[in-house]
Design a protein around this motif. Structure first.
Motif, PDB file in Angstrom:
ATOM      1  N   ARG A 273      45.859  61.523  59.205  1.00 41.21           N
ATOM      2  CA  ARG A 273      45.564  61.329  57.783  1.00 41.21           C
ATOM      3  C   ARG A 273      45.983  59.914  57.412  1.00 41.21           C
ATOM      4  O   ARG A 273      46.736  59.262  58.126  1.00 41.21           O
ATOM      5  CB  ARG A 273      46.336  62.351  56.938  1.00 41.21           C
ATOM      6  CG  ARG A 273      45.773  63.761  57.039  1.00 41.21           C
ATOM      7  CD  ARG A 273      46.523  64.665  56.081  1.00 41.21           C
ATOM      8  NE  ARG A 273      46.468  64.158  54.719  1.00 41.21           N
ATOM      9  CZ  ARG A 273      45.502  64.453  53.841  1.00 41.21           C
ATOM     10  NH1 ARG A 273      44.532  65.272  54.178  1.00 41.21           N
ATOM     11  NH2 ARG A 273      45.523  63.949  52.631  1.00 41.21           N
ATOM     12  N   SER A 274      45.486  59.462  56.290  1.00 33.36           N
ATOM     13  CA  SER A 274      45.742  58.065  55.941  1.00 33.36           C
ATOM     14  C   SER A 274      47.018  57.897  55.122  1.00 33.36           C
ATOM     15  O   SER A 274      47.442  56.772  54.896  1.00 33.36           O
ATOM     16  CB  SER A 274      44.553  57.478  55.189  1.00 33.36           C
ATOM     17  OG  SER A 274      44.467  58.071  53.927  1.00 33.36           O
ATOM     18  N   ASP A 275      47.632  58.994  54.670  1.00 28.51           N
ATOM     19  CA  ASP A 275      48.847  58.792  53.864  1.00 28.51           C
ATOM     20  C   ASP A 275      50.087  58.754  54.761  1.00 28.51           C
ATOM     21  O   ASP A 275      50.196  59.486  55.739  1.00 28.51           O
ATOM     22  CB  ASP A 275      48.969  59.871  52.783  1.00 28.51           C
ATOM     23  CG  ASP A 275      49.304  61.233  53.348  1.00 28.51           C
ATOM     24  OD1 ASP A 275      48.457  61.816  54.041  1.00 28.51           O
ATOM     25  OD2 ASP A 275      50.423  61.715  53.102  1.00 28.51           O
ATOM     26  N   MET A 276      51.005  57.878  54.420  1.00 32.86           N
ATOM     27  CA  MET A 276      52.187  57.654  55.248  1.00 32.86           C
ATOM     28  C   MET A 276      53.113  58.867  55.256  1.00 32.86           C
ATOM     29  O   MET A 276      53.767  59.143  56.254  1.00 32.86           O
ATOM     30  CB  MET A 276      52.965  56.435  54.738  1.00 32.86           C
ATOM     31  CG  MET A 276      52.541  55.087  55.237  1.00 32.86           C
ATOM     32  SD  MET A 276      52.226  54.900  56.999  1.00 32.86           S
ATOM     33  CE  MET A 276      53.759  55.352  57.754  1.00 32.86           C
ATOM     34  N   TYR A 277      53.195  59.577  54.126  1.00 34.06           N
ATOM     35  CA  TYR A 277      54.126  60.702  54.068  1.00 34.06           C
ATOM     36  C   TYR A 277      53.777  61.757  55.116  1.00 34.06           C
ATOM     37  O   TYR A 277      54.653  62.239  55.841  1.00 34.06           O
ATOM     38  CB  TYR A 277      54.159  61.324  52.665  1.00 34.06           C
ATOM     39  CG  TYR A 277      55.071  62.527  52.584  1.00 34.06           C
ATOM     40  CD1 TYR A 277      56.453  62.371  52.595  1.00 34.06           C
ATOM     41  CD2 TYR A 277      54.553  63.820  52.552  1.00 34.06           C
ATOM     42  CE1 TYR A 277      57.294  63.468  52.553  1.00 34.06           C
ATOM     43  CE2 TYR A 277      55.398  64.922  52.511  1.00 34.06           C
ATOM     44  CZ  TYR A 277      56.756  64.743  52.507  1.00 34.06           C
ATOM     45  OH  TYR A 277      57.595  65.844  52.469  1.00 34.06           O
ATOM     46  N   THR A 278      52.497  62.100  55.200  1.00 35.48           N
ATOM     47  CA  THR A 278      52.084  63.098  56.191  1.00 35.48           C
ATOM     48  C   THR A 278      52.368  62.592  57.596  1.00 35.48           C
ATOM     49  O   THR A 278      52.816  63.342  58.468  1.00 35.48           O
ATOM     50  CB  THR A 278      50.576  63.415  56.025  1.00 35.48           C
ATOM     51  OG1 THR A 278      50.362  63.856  54.690  1.00 35.48           O
ATOM     52  CG2 THR A 278      50.125  64.486  56.993  1.00 35.48           C
TER      53      THR A 278
ATOM     54  N   PHE B 270      54.706  60.377  58.454  1.00 37.69           N
ATOM     55  CA  PHE B 270      56.161  60.440  58.629  1.00 37.69           C
ATOM     56  C   PHE B 270      56.608  61.866  58.984  1.00 37.69           C
ATOM     57  O   PHE B 270      57.384  62.080  59.901  1.00 37.69           O
ATOM     58  CB  PHE B 270      56.873  60.029  57.332  1.00 37.69           C
ATOM     59  CG  PHE B 270      57.104  58.542  57.199  1.00 37.69           C
ATOM     60  CD1 PHE B 270      57.181  57.722  58.299  1.00 37.69           C
ATOM     61  CD2 PHE B 270      57.272  57.970  55.942  1.00 37.69           C
ATOM     62  CE1 PHE B 270      57.413  56.355  58.170  1.00 37.69           C
ATOM     63  CE2 PHE B 270      57.498  56.609  55.803  1.00 37.69           C
ATOM     64  CZ  PHE B 270      57.565  55.807  56.922  1.00 37.69           C
ATOM     65  N   LYS B 271      56.088  62.792  58.202  1.00 36.52           N
ATOM     66  CA  LYS B 271      56.554  64.173  58.334  1.00 36.52           C
ATOM     67  C   LYS B 271      56.211  64.757  59.705  1.00 36.52           C
ATOM     68  O   LYS B 271      57.019  65.450  60.314  1.00 36.52           O
ATOM     69  CB  LYS B 271      55.900  65.000  57.217  1.00 36.52           C
ATOM     70  CG  LYS B 271      56.294  66.440  57.145  1.00 36.52           C
ATOM     71  CD  LYS B 271      55.744  67.049  55.871  1.00 36.52           C
ATOM     72  CE  LYS B 271      55.190  68.429  56.081  1.00 36.52           C
ATOM     73  NZ  LYS B 271      54.546  68.972  54.886  1.00 36.52           N
TER      74      LYS B 271
ATOM     75  N   LEU C 268      49.752  50.941  51.327  1.00 35.47           N
ATOM     76  CA  LEU C 268      50.210  50.849  49.938  1.00 35.47           C
ATOM     77  C   LEU C 268      51.639  51.382  49.761  1.00 35.47           C
ATOM     78  O   LEU C 268      52.461  50.772  49.070  1.00 35.47           O
ATOM     79  CB  LEU C 268      49.232  51.631  49.045  1.00 35.47           C
ATOM     80  CG  LEU C 268      49.552  51.701  47.564  1.00 35.47           C
ATOM     81  CD1 LEU C 268      49.513  50.313  46.926  1.00 35.47           C
ATOM     82  CD2 LEU C 268      48.574  52.639  46.844  1.00 35.47           C
ATOM     83  N   GLU C 269      51.940  52.504  50.422  1.00 36.56           N
ATOM     84  CA  GLU C 269      53.244  53.138  50.218  1.00 36.56           C
ATOM     85  C   GLU C 269      54.384  52.227  50.685  1.00 36.56           C
ATOM     86  O   GLU C 269      55.426  52.137  50.037  1.00 36.56           O
ATOM     87  CB  GLU C 269      53.346  54.467  50.984  1.00 36.56           C
ATOM     88  CG  GLU C 269      52.299  55.480  50.604  1.00 36.56           C
ATOM     89  CD  GLU C 269      51.098  55.449  51.532  1.00 36.56           C
ATOM     90  OE1 GLU C 269      50.507  54.361  51.713  1.00 36.56           O
ATOM     91  OE2 GLU C 269      50.737  56.493  52.063  1.00 36.56           O
TER      92      GLU C 269
END
Lengths: 519, 152
Positions: free
Chosen positions: A69-74, A76-77, A338-339
């Motif tokens: 996925r493109s979001d860093m949180y996912t 990271f997790k 972005l994050e």
């Protein structure tokens, strides 16, 4: 284009995770060699050993990256150790970024390829006798093979991206030299998502290169599989024990015991390897296990440009300058998501929102230093590991000089403003002169926001069991049959990104292991 | 380790102060326009204990700070927007390292949620981006069950 439209990764045939073994009370298996870790070292070792006809089992604590996925949180997790929140403690906290996924940190890095610098090799030869194990010519042979297999080449024009182009301009305008970064990517589409796991799977990280090749040659890979200790029989390492654990939910599965007929190869990283050896009661004679941790701490500077930069397109890291390498520093463009960028911006509240709204106009470049500091890895109070690492005054002086050069490059490339990110300087400066107070600031690492992603030296190699943890073949001095082949064994840091050197050493030492007679 | 319900409200108020709504024409949404509590729940369920202990300690310091820093007998979330921002700015500009790191810690947490949401990425025309929101941003019925041993 959306991530969901892109192809799924290769089928994980030959790979077994928690869900495949959940019903069993104890998982047992055996092979000639058990490799612990599937990153640059472990995957390379598995690829070489299985190609040599040995039966290999690879163990990996993380999961499989199947749909990035493109979001860093996912990201990271699911795929980073401790959700990316692991940090070394010293006067300042220094985040230590490590992948925890099949393919290791190669899945999350910028795919930057460098050969071990010859002056570093010469130092290792003079002080640690590595020339008695391998010559630089042998390393070159392996680097050539790695280049071919990992499709190493410079970032192409079509996906070079403005962040990289501007850095090239800045480097050239201050009279320095630079180059497009050699990367292990085939057909890069410039999605600038290297740190989340390449969405197009073009990056030749270990999960799409050496792991599949090892599996094709008959290796088996167990993932979500946490090695806890190595067991010895008549003083020879012969089994690895541990437990299947889901790294995200922490759900515990069955215990495992995997038997090795010839060798156990630990490639768990400079942070995890010392803990595993210590828990196994080996490698402690020299008192150097977990000591002398070295790293390449780095920090970034943000530039604001009138024309759009669009860091969200292009090779995440496509341009670098080694012009000042002899001063122990190296500069790179860093296309941040972005994050990450948001946390690096100085504003809070409405000011932060204005900064975020102009994200398109931001460029970020970093300096990484070949630090002199040496840290320690210990067993943590809350389980896991605890890392102590503190930059020396000389290291901080290098950081100051590095940031000062980045600021010069930014303005030379046409930045309207620069956000230095150093406590004691203005948050925003509009000319290089305004950075002048930087030189006079105290040598305090707490003034910078550093991260460290390259870690070395906690089980270093050498001739004598009194001054090293492993011998020149990577075998733990007091544990026949137990080898370490990751960056723990590096006598020092390198001053360049280490993936290729890690793979090369693992390749050479694995070749030697394959040539050895079975016990 | 979880946070108590009132601690979660404190955390939401700190993050929404750092990432406010209506402060930019291009980015009218702030953190409060996202399901921030669900993100916090997800973070608390998965983050390492050491980080969570640090987060909780910082939250208490910031929440109780108005009394010491502003001389106001109130908790952080009971302050008006301007006073909240004034307090966090004092923290951010502090010469004490641990004090100035606190707003950064909360900003990092908030930005992981905010910057990773496809709606915000769409506002900034970032590509490629996910078609669906991350797990934490979906309602319970939209969310895939977290199966032990599942790939990711």
């Amino acid at each position: 284009m959306s991530v969901a439209d892109l192809d799924a990764p290769a089928s994980p045939a030959g790979m077994f995770g928690l869900r495949d073994v959940a019903e069993r009370a104890l998982v047992e298996d055996s092979a000639d060699v058990i490799v612990i870790g599937s990153g640059a070292a472990g995957a390379t070792s598995a690829r070489v050993l299985s190609a040599a006809g040995l039966e290999v089992i690879v163990l990996e604590e993380g999961s499989v990256l199947s749909a990035p996925r493109s979001d860093m949180y996912t990201s990271f997790k699911h795929h980073w150790r401790d959700m990316g929140l692991q940090a070394a403690e010293g006067r300042a906290f220094t985040p230590l970024l490590q992948g925890r996924v099949v393919g290791g940190t190669t899945v999350m890095n910028g795919a930057i390829i460098h050969r071990l610098p010859e002056p570093i090799y010469d130092g290792w030869a003079a002080e640690h006798a590595v020339n008695r194990s391998f010559s630089y010519a042998e390393l070159e042979r392996v680097f050539d093979a790695l280049d071919r297999e990992l499709m190493v080449g410079p970032a192409p024009d079509a996906v070079f991206g403005e962040n990289n182009r501007l850095m090239q301009l800045g480097v050239e305008r201050i009279g320095a030299t630079g180059n497009r970064i050699q990367r292990s990517v085939s057909g890069c589409r410039g999605s600038a998502h290297c740190n989340q796991g390449c969405p197009t799977r073009r990056k030749q990280s270990m999960d799409v290169s050496f792991i599949p090749r090892a599996l094709e040659a008959g290796a088996r890979l167990y993932y979500q599989c946490r090695a806890e200790r190595v067991r010895a029989k008549r003083s020879r390492a012969e089994a690895v024990e541990g437990r299947f654990v889901d790294p995200v939910t922490r759900a515990r599965g069955p215990r495992f015991r995997f038997h090795a007929r010839r060798a156990i190869v630990v490639c768990a990283s400079a942070i995890q390897t010392p803990g595993l050896l210590a828990a196994s009661g080996v490698g402690r004679r020299s008192r150097l296990l977990g000591e002398r941790l070295q790293a390449h701490p780095g920090t970034g500077v943000v530039g604001v440009f009138d024309a759009p930069v669009k860091m969200s397109f292009g090779a995440t890291q496509g341009y670098e300058s080694k012009h000042f390498w002899h001063e122990r520093m190296k500069f790179e463009a860093v296309g941040m998501p972005l994050e990450f960028a948001a946390a690096r911006l100085p504003g809070i509240g409405p000011a932060l929102m204005q900064e975020l709204a102009s994200f398109d106009h931001l460029a970020i470049w970093g300096v990484q230093i070949r630090a002199e500091a040496q840290g320690q890895v210990r067993r943590g109070l809350f389980g896991g590991t605890s890392v102590h690492y503190d930059l020396t005054d000389a290291d901080v002086e290098r950081l100051k000089l590095g940031v000062s050069r980045l600021i010069q490059m930014m303005f030379a490339a046409g930045a309207r403003e620069v956000l230095p990110g150093v406590h004691g300087l203005p948050e925003r400066i509009s000319s290089p002169d305004q950075a002048a107070p930087l030189a006079a600031l105290p040598s305090d690492p707490r003034r910078f926001h550093c991260i460290a992603a390259h870690l070395f030296g906690t089980a270093k190699l050498g001739l004598s069991p009194h001054s090293s943890v492993v011998d020149l073949q990577g075998q733990v001095h007091d544990s026949p049959g137990l080898y370490v082949m990751d960056s723990s064994i590096f006598p020092t840091n390198l001053g360049v990104n280490p993936q290729h050197s890690i793979s090369a050493l693992a390749w050479l030492l694995s070749e030697r292991l394959a040539e050895r007679k079975a016990p | 380790m979880g946070l108590l319900p009132f601690e979660k409200r404190w955390l939401v108020s700190v993050i929404t102060c750092l990432i406010p709504s209506g402060a930019s024409e291009r980015l009218p949404e702030g953190a409060a326009d996202l399901p921030l509590e669900r993100f916090i729940d997800d973070l608390l369920a998965h983050a390492p204990l050491k980080f969570l202990l640090g987060l909780r300690a910082c939250l208490w310091v910031v929440s109780l700070a108005p009394c010491v820093v502003l001389g106001r007998l109130r908790l952080f979330h009971q302050l008006g927007d301007e006073e909240q921002l004034q307090l966090l700015t004092r923290f951010k500009d502090s010469d004490a390292y641990l004090v100035r790191e606190m707003p950064l810690l909360f900003k990092m947490v908030g930005c992981l949620a905010y910057g990773g949401h496809p709606r915000i990425q769409a506002r900034l025309a970032l590509e490629p981006r996910d078609e669906t929101p991350p797990d934490w941003a979906r309602t319970a019925s939209q969310r895939a069950p977290e199966t032990p041993g599942g790939d990711s």
